[in-house]
Write an enzyme that holds these catalytic residues in place. Structure first.
Site, PDB file in Angstrom:
ATOM      1  N   ASP A  33      61.205  50.937  30.438  1.00 55.69           N
ATOM      2  CA  ASP A  33      60.533  49.643  30.510  1.00 55.69           C
ATOM      3  C   ASP A  33      61.555  48.502  30.563  1.00 55.69           C
ATOM      4  O   ASP A  33      62.649  48.615  30.009  1.00 55.69           O
ATOM      5  CB  ASP A  33      59.643  49.491  29.265  1.00 55.69           C
ATOM      6  CG  ASP A  33      58.558  48.442  29.456  1.00 55.69           C
ATOM      7  OD1 ASP A  33      58.462  47.878  30.562  1.00 55.69           O
ATOM      8  OD2 ASP A  33      57.819  48.183  28.494  1.00 55.69           O
ATOM      9  N   HIS A  50      63.514  46.934  39.629  1.00 53.27           N
ATOM     10  CA  HIS A  50      63.128  48.338  39.823  1.00 53.27           C
ATOM     11  C   HIS A  50      64.231  49.108  40.552  1.00 53.27           C
ATOM     12  O   HIS A  50      64.488  50.272  40.255  1.00 53.27           O
ATOM     13  CB  HIS A  50      61.816  48.430  40.603  1.00 53.27           C
ATOM     14  CG  HIS A  50      60.636  47.905  39.832  1.00 53.27           C
ATOM     15  ND1 HIS A  50      60.395  48.253  38.523  1.00 53.27           N
ATOM     16  CD2 HIS A  50      59.641  47.040  40.184  1.00 53.27           C
ATOM     17  CE1 HIS A  50      59.293  47.632  38.097  1.00 53.27           C
ATOM     18  NE2 HIS A  50      58.830  46.890  39.082  1.00 53.27           N
ATOM     19  N   LEU A 144      69.506  71.005  34.258  1.00 50.68           N
ATOM     20  CA  LEU A 144      68.523  70.049  33.739  1.00 50.68           C
ATOM     21  C   LEU A 144      67.268  69.988  34.624  1.00 50.68           C
ATOM     22  O   LEU A 144      67.371  69.906  35.846  1.00 50.68           O
ATOM     23  CB  LEU A 144      69.163  68.651  33.700  1.00 50.68           C
ATOM     24  CG  LEU A 144      68.226  67.516  33.320  1.00 50.68           C
ATOM     25  CD1 LEU A 144      68.141  67.376  31.808  1.00 50.68           C
ATOM     26  CD2 LEU A 144      68.669  66.193  33.921  1.00 50.68           C
TER      27      LEU A 144
HETATM   28  C1  FPP Z   1      58.358  49.263  33.793  1.00 51.63           C
HETATM   29  O1  FPP Z   1      59.072  48.043  33.793  1.00 51.63           O
HETATM   30  C2  FPP Z   1      58.886  50.112  34.846  1.00 51.63           C
HETATM   31  C3  FPP Z   1      58.149  50.672  35.834  1.00 51.63           C
HETATM   32  C4  FPP Z   1      56.693  50.499  35.955  1.00 51.63           C
HETATM   33  C5  FPP Z   1      58.791  51.468  36.891  1.00 51.63           C
HETATM   34  C6  FPP Z   1      59.877  52.349  36.403  1.00 51.63           C
HETATM   35  C7  FPP Z   1      60.568  52.959  37.546  1.00 51.63           C
HETATM   36  C8  FPP Z   1      61.903  53.130  37.614  1.00 51.63           C
HETATM   37  C9  FPP Z   1      62.811  52.720  36.533  1.00 51.63           C
HETATM   38  C10 FPP Z   1      62.549  53.773  38.764  1.00 51.63           C
HETATM   39  C11 FPP Z   1      61.891  55.054  39.115  1.00 51.63           C
HETATM   40  C12 FPP Z   1      62.843  55.984  39.630  1.00 51.63           C
HETATM   41  C13 FPP Z   1      62.520  57.124  40.245  1.00 51.63           C
HETATM   42  C14 FPP Z   1      63.551  58.130  40.427  1.00 51.63           C
HETATM   43  C15 FPP Z   1      61.203  57.401  40.777  1.00 51.63           C
HETATM   44  P1  FPP Z   1      58.266  46.696  34.036  1.00 51.63           P
HETATM   45  O2  FPP Z   1      58.175  46.474  35.493  1.00 51.63           O
HETATM   46  O3  FPP Z   1      56.947  46.770  33.357  1.00 51.63           O
HETATM   47  O4  FPP Z   1      59.217  45.665  33.345  1.00 51.63           O
HETATM   48  P2  FPP Z   1      58.751  44.348  32.576  1.00 51.63           P
HETATM   49  O5  FPP Z   1      57.904  44.805  31.405  1.00 51.63           O
HETATM   50  O6  FPP Z   1      60.040  43.742  32.143  1.00 51.63           O
HETATM   51  O7  FPP Z   1      57.995  43.501  33.547  1.00 51.63           O
END
Ligand code: FPP
Length: 253
Positions: A33, A50, A144
């Protein structure tokens, strides 16, 4: 629950955190997150966060591998994430493809095996194709397991499992008395995996957000204020260190 922050860790580098060789978690699950806030702090669009978050996945896979973690489950897209603006959803759906286009050769080299949990069928074809290809190419790898939760929601998983159990009871495969926790677990997406030993959530939010609700009954939780793109080797090792110093009693004494 307080956010675990050890002041004495503040200046520690990875080399200074002494981890025991045994008693490391076999299965680590992470709620990644804080990508949006990471981008906002830099005046960048959310998708830049992201993208950085995606690159961090590779870094953490390498570190998990180094510490002989057997399974790393990452929450990449939840069943609730469809509520985000279409442009962000489209970008998040492109990330697995981009991740695998960029890193699959290295992952193959590192003996990583790709798996997913979640409702795979409704994902866009390009996402499914990239992931299916990666699963195929890493099928025989023995290192892994990188288990990506894509369109995953625990309540949906449990509801679908219940429907399948009922179908099998109606088809006389089992009777009601056969149903126990072990049998029920075999209907979940995670049927081939042990439950997570350690669950990490970054960015200061302290909740599970519909992630592995059944599987985390006895999981150790570790929360940090650090945003996912900044979550690095030292952070990961702090979580492992803390895990090693917990007493897991599973309800016993
Ligand atoms: C939450 O942060 C994050 C997500 C919804 C997406 C997570 C995805 C990745 C880290 C990359 C994925 C990688 C692969 C390999 C598929 P948020 O957007 O809610 O952050 P915020 O709370 O600060 O707005």
């Amino acid at each position: 629950m307080p956010i675990i922050n050890f002041p004495f860790f503040k200046k520690k580098t990875s080399q200074q955190i002494e981890l025991k060789k045994d008693n490391l978690p076999e299965h680590v699950a992470i709620i990644m997150d804080g990508n949006g806030r990471w981008a906002k702090k830099r005046g960048l669009p959310r998708i830049a966060g992201h993208k950085q978050g995606m690159d961090n996945v590779k870094r953490i896979v390498k570190i998990a591998n180094k510490h002989q973690v057997k399974v790393l489950t990452l929450y990449a897209f939840s069943t609730e994430n469809w509520k985000r603006p279409k442009t962000e959803v489209d970008y998040l759906m492109k990330l697995p493809t981009e991740f695998l286009n960029t890193y699959l050769p290295e992952l193959v080299e590192e003996n990583v095996k790709i798996q997913t949990i979640g409702d795979f069928d409704v994902l866009p074809a390009h996402t499914k194709n990239a992931v299916d290809n990666a699963k195929d190419r890493t099928r025989d790898n023995s290192g892994l397991i990188l288990n990506i939760a894509l369109n995953y929601g625990s309540r949906y998983e449990i509801t679908e499992a219940i429907k399948k159990v009922v179908e099998d009871v109606e088809a006389n495969k089992y009777t009601l008395t056969d149903i126990d926790e072990e049998l029920f677990s075999s209907y979940l997406y995670t049927s081939n995996l042990k439950d997570p030993d350690l669950l990490i959530r970054t960015s200061g939010e302290i909740r599970l957000s519909n992630f592995l609700l059944w599987q985390s009954a006895y999981t150790e939780f570790w929360f940090t204020d650090v945003l996912w793109p900044d979550f690095d080797e030292v952070q990961f090792e702090k979580a492992l260190y803390d895990y090693q110093n917990r007493k897991r009693r599973y309800g016993g004494i």
